[in-house]
Design an enzyme around this catalytic site. Structure first.
Site, PDB file in Angstrom:
ATOM      1  N   LYS A  22      52.225  86.720  63.493  1.00  7.02           N
ATOM      2  CA  LYS A  22      52.109  85.329  63.022  1.00  7.02           C
ATOM      3  C   LYS A  22      51.541  85.255  61.609  1.00  7.02           C
ATOM      4  CE  LYS A  22      48.276  82.988  64.245  1.00  7.02           C
ATOM      5  NZ  LYS A  22      47.444  82.325  63.234  1.00  7.02           N
ATOM      6  N   ASN A  23      50.425  85.960  61.380  1.00  9.01           N
ATOM      7  CA  ASN A  23      49.742  85.805  60.092  1.00  9.01           C
ATOM      8  C   ASN A  23      50.462  86.504  58.943  1.00  9.01           C
ATOM      9  OD1 ASN A  23      47.890  84.226  61.330  1.00  9.01           O
ATOM     10  ND2 ASN A  23      46.253  85.763  61.397  1.00  9.01           N
ATOM     11  N   CYS A 116      37.298  73.567  61.079  1.00  7.45           N
ATOM     12  CA  CYS A 116      38.014  73.809  62.331  1.00  7.45           C
ATOM     13  C   CYS A 116      37.069  74.457  63.318  1.00  7.45           C
ATOM     14  CB  CYS A 116      39.249  74.668  62.096  1.00  7.45           C
ATOM     15  SG  CYS A 116      38.871  76.340  61.647  1.00  7.45           S
ATOM     16  N   ARG A 121      35.775  76.075  56.618  1.00  5.54           N
ATOM     17  CA  ARG A 121      36.655  77.039  55.954  1.00  5.54           C
ATOM     18  C   ARG A 121      37.108  76.455  54.617  1.00  5.54           C
ATOM     19  NH1 ARG A 121      40.937  78.912  60.319  1.00  5.54           N
ATOM     20  NH2 ARG A 121      41.563  80.350  58.676  1.00  5.54           N
ATOM     21  N   ASP A 304      39.340  88.533  63.944  1.00  5.18           N
ATOM     22  CA  ASP A 304      40.290  88.015  64.940  1.00  5.18           C
ATOM     23  C   ASP A 304      40.268  88.799  66.254  1.00  5.18           C
ATOM     24  OD1 ASP A 304      41.019  86.092  63.138  1.00  5.18           O
ATOM     25  OD2 ASP A 304      42.924  86.999  62.583  1.00  5.18           O
ATOM     26  N   ARG A 396      49.656  78.922  70.063  1.00  9.40           N
ATOM     27  CA  ARG A 396      49.785  78.932  68.593  1.00  9.40           C
ATOM     28  C   ARG A 396      50.053  80.344  68.083  1.00  9.40           C
ATOM     29  NH1 ARG A 396      45.210  75.735  65.422  1.00  9.40           N
ATOM     30  NH2 ARG A 396      46.579  76.545  63.786  1.00  9.40           N
TER      31      ARG A 396
HETATM   32  C1  EPZ Z   1      43.223  84.429  57.594  1.00  6.17           C
HETATM   33  O1  EPZ Z   1      42.595  83.184  57.367  1.00  6.17           O
HETATM   34  C2  EPZ Z   1      43.823  84.366  58.989  1.00  6.17           C
HETATM   35  N1  EPZ Z   1      44.765  83.258  59.023  1.00  6.17           N
HETATM   36  C3  EPZ Z   1      42.737  84.183  60.018  1.00  6.17           C
HETATM   37  O2  EPZ Z   1      43.345  84.271  61.298  1.00  6.17           O
HETATM   38  C4  EPZ Z   1      41.712  85.322  59.891  1.00  6.17           C
HETATM   39  O3  EPZ Z   1      40.659  85.085  60.784  1.00  6.17           O
HETATM   40  C5  EPZ Z   1      41.183  85.383  58.466  1.00  6.17           C
HETATM   41  O4  EPZ Z   1      42.288  85.509  57.526  1.00  6.17           O
HETATM   42  C6  EPZ Z   1      40.240  86.562  58.224  1.00  6.17           C
HETATM   43  O5  EPZ Z   1      40.898  87.755  58.482  1.00  6.17           O
HETATM   44  C7  EPZ Z   1      46.011  83.444  58.609  1.00  6.17           C
HETATM   45  O6  EPZ Z   1      46.384  84.512  58.159  1.00  6.17           O
HETATM   46  C8  EPZ Z   1      46.936  82.298  58.712  1.00  6.17           C
HETATM   47  P1  EPZ Z   1      40.111  84.167  54.483  1.00  6.17           P
HETATM   48  P2  EPZ Z   1      42.129  82.791  55.899  1.00  6.17           P
HETATM   49  O7  EPZ Z   1      40.453  83.298  53.335  1.00  6.17           O
HETATM   50  O8  EPZ Z   1      43.098  83.330  54.916  1.00  6.17           O
HETATM   51  C9  EPZ Z   1      35.956  82.417  52.927  1.00  6.17           C
HETATM   52  C10 EPZ Z   1      43.733  83.645  63.542  1.00  6.17           C
HETATM   53  O9  EPZ Z   1      43.058  83.547  64.581  1.00  6.17           O
HETATM   54  N2  EPZ Z   1      36.730  81.592  51.987  1.00  6.17           N
HETATM   55  O10 EPZ Z   1      40.412  85.612  54.390  1.00  6.17           O
HETATM   56  O11 EPZ Z   1      41.883  81.325  55.914  1.00  6.17           O
HETATM   57  C11 EPZ Z   1      36.175  82.013  54.390  1.00  6.17           C
HETATM   58  O12 EPZ Z   1      35.388  80.909  54.748  1.00  6.17           O
HETATM   59  C12 EPZ Z   1      43.186  83.196  62.216  1.00  6.17           C
HETATM   60  O13 EPZ Z   1      44.902  84.074  63.530  1.00  6.17           O
HETATM   61  C13 EPZ Z   1      36.070  80.861  51.028  1.00  6.17           C
HETATM   62  O14 EPZ Z   1      34.835  80.867  50.937  1.00  6.17           O
HETATM   63  O15 EPZ Z   1      40.761  83.561  55.803  1.00  6.17           O
HETATM   64  C14 EPZ Z   1      35.806  83.298  55.103  1.00  6.17           C
HETATM   65  O16 EPZ Z   1      34.421  83.393  55.212  1.00  6.17           O
HETATM   66  C15 EPZ Z   1      42.025  82.334  62.244  1.00  6.17           C
HETATM   67  N3  EPZ Z   1      36.812  80.124  50.152  1.00  6.17           N
HETATM   68  C16 EPZ Z   1      36.296  84.387  54.137  1.00  6.17           C
HETATM   69  O17 EPZ Z   1      36.426  83.745  52.861  1.00  6.17           O
HETATM   70  C17 EPZ Z   1      38.177  80.091  50.198  1.00  6.17           C
HETATM   71  O18 EPZ Z   1      38.792  79.409  49.367  1.00  6.17           O
HETATM   72  C18 EPZ Z   1      37.623  85.013  54.505  1.00  6.17           C
HETATM   73  O19 EPZ Z   1      38.560  84.005  54.822  1.00  6.17           O
HETATM   74  C19 EPZ Z   1      38.842  80.853  51.173  1.00  6.17           C
HETATM   75  C20 EPZ Z   1      38.093  81.601  52.064  1.00  6.17           C
END
Ligand code: EPZ
Length: 417
Positions: A22-23, A116, A121, A304, A396
């Site tokens: 999915k991701n 969420c 996030r 995850d 999902r």
């Molecule tokens: C991706 O989310 C995945 N989603 C998530 O999978 C996964 O948990 C996550 O990466 C971490 O591996 C998809 O791929 C669609 P990040 P993403 O930006 O890209 C912070 C699932 O269950 N951050 O790597 O949104 C954030 O808060 C899901 O399949 C900022 O501070 O995650 C976190 O602490 C849920 N500012 C860290 O970075 C930003 O602008 C990493 O998040 C963006 C992120």
């Protein structure tokens, strides 16, 4: 609303197969906006999140078709640039259209994603990357409004590793004029597969698999066909199901190279693993040993799989500590697991898990995708029956999870309550 009735304490054994990731598919779907024409993706599972992304692409003017694991996206007529609240509020990954729309149409209006179930996030890193490439960003009436006549290549330094921001920055930079360098880029396999797809389309991205990416902007991208990688989180969930069983379980159609951090922890917990090119067999231990987990960006232990591993540790002989550094509030499953008589205490973003001999079936509620998967795993080993409600969360991201698990010995019934 559907719910699962799980008859617990049954023996799992046999072979279970993993679907496409999915991701990895979500960003690649958005990337199709960059190459006018019809792209084809194979190994695409039937998931609600992918339907939501299809809906969004249609709203933007694309034609999306899906049949038998094959998705075609024709983005020739894409001319709208607004990702509406109804869709973004359903799925945060909708933010993936920001970079492509800006690069292709020079303008994007994307509803601001809220918090969420797994915590706050932010999307600040996405926005900073677009600004670095020359976009003018305003936030108005709950929408991110980004404009740029032509994006210009520039250095982008991420202060934090972010999968989504890295991918969005890449998708914006591929059609920019000049060179972009991304520092502290995320290294998750989902980033690599997006880069592979874009390079196939004609982009020039170097440094794949490292934290520094160099992107030479090109004039145009072309539609392609691509096979999607298999889902490392679904594979990990099934491996943990096997570790909780008493007989060997083989997880096939997976990419073991993406699962090193989990495999190391499963071995430490006492599992024996037979790793082949595209499959892994887990031979469960008689006694599960306690193992500490710290979630980190790839190649560290994935957030995850944190909830699912917590279930394994809830039956270990001893105490383990589980800390989530990526999403510190991602512990909604703990209260539900304790309803099944696990013994887990939370202090800030650390769970102290005291292993118990047996979980006991109860009614629980799914709160997010991976928490739901954890509750299903717990239900499989609990004594008596467990009812997991609100399983739309699991739909999902897991394609027919109950059918797959039932085929290796589980007894899970889907009920419309
Ligand atoms: C991706 O989310 C995945 N989603 C998530 O999978 C996964 O948990 C996550 O990466 C971490 O591996 C998809 O791929 C669609 P990040 P993403 O930006 O890209 C912070 C699932 O269950 N951050 O790597 O949104 C954030 O808060 C899901 O399949 C900022 O501070 O995650 C976190 O602490 C849920 N500012 C860290 O970075 C930003 O602008 C990493 O998040 C963006 C992120």
């Amino acid at each position: 609303m559907d719910r699962f009735i799980i008859e617990g304490n049954r023996e799992l054994s046999g072979t279970i197969s993993v679907s496409g990731a999915k991701n990895a598919i979500l960003p690649v779907m958005a990337a199709c906006l960059l190459a006018p024409g019809k792209s084809v993706l194979r190994n695409v599972p039937n998931l609600i999140d992918l339907k939501t992304m299809s809906h969004l692409l249609r709203v933007l003017g694309a034609r999306v078709e899906y049949e038998n694991g094959m998705m075609s996206i024709d983005s020739r007529d894409v001319c709208f640039f607004e990702a509406p609240y109804e869709l973004v509020s359903k799925m945060r990954a909708s933010i993936y259209v920001l970079g492509p729309l800006l690069a292709r149409l020079g303008e994007a209006r994307v509803s601001f994603p809220g918090g969420c179930a797994i915590g706050t996030r932010p999307v600040d890193l996405h926005l900073k990357a677009m600004e670095a490439l020359g976009a003018d960003i305003t936030i108005e009436h709950g929408y991110i409004h980004a404009r740029a006549e032509k994006l210009t290549g520039a250095p982008i330094h991420f202060e934090k590793s972010s999968v989504g921001a890295t991918i969005n920055a890449i998708m914006a930079a591929v059609l920019a004029s000049g060179t972009t360098q991304i520092f502290n880029a995320a290294m998750e396999p989902e980033v690599d597969s997006t880069v592979e797809m874009l390079n196939k389309m004609g982009a020039r991205i170097q440094g794949c698999g490292s934290t520094t990416l160099t992107i030479e902007g090109v004039e145009q991208l072309f539609p392609v066909e691509m096979e999607m990688i298999s889902d490392r989180i679904e594979a990990g969930t099934f491996l943990i199901a096997g570790a909780l069983s008493t007989k060997p379980v083989t997880v096939e159609n997976c990419l073991p190279g993406h699962l090193d951090a989990l495999l190391e922890k499963l071995r430490a917990a006492g599992c024996e693993l037979e790793v082949a090119e595209r499959s892994i067999t887990v031979i469960p231990p008689e006694v599960i040993k306690p193992v500490n987990i710290l979630t980190l960006p790839y190649p560290g232990f994935p957030t995850d799989l944190q909830a699912q591993f917590t279930v394994l540790m809830s039956l270990a002989e001893g105490v383990s500590f589980i800390e989530d550094t990526i999403f510190p509030d991602r512990f909604m499953h703990v209260a539900e697991l304790n309803r099944l008589q696990a013994d887990i205490r939370m202090e800030r973003n650390v769970a102290t898990v005291k292993g118990v001999k047996q979980l006991s079936g109860a009614e629980v509620m799914a709160t997010d995708l991976r928490a739901s998967a954890a509750l299903v795993l717990a239900g499989l080993v609990a004594k008596g029956s467990t009812i997991v409600s609100r399983i739309y969360h699991i739909d999902r991201g897991y394609d027919r999870i109950e059918e797959k698990l039932n085929a290796i010995g589980a007894r899970i019934t889907r009920e419309n309550a």
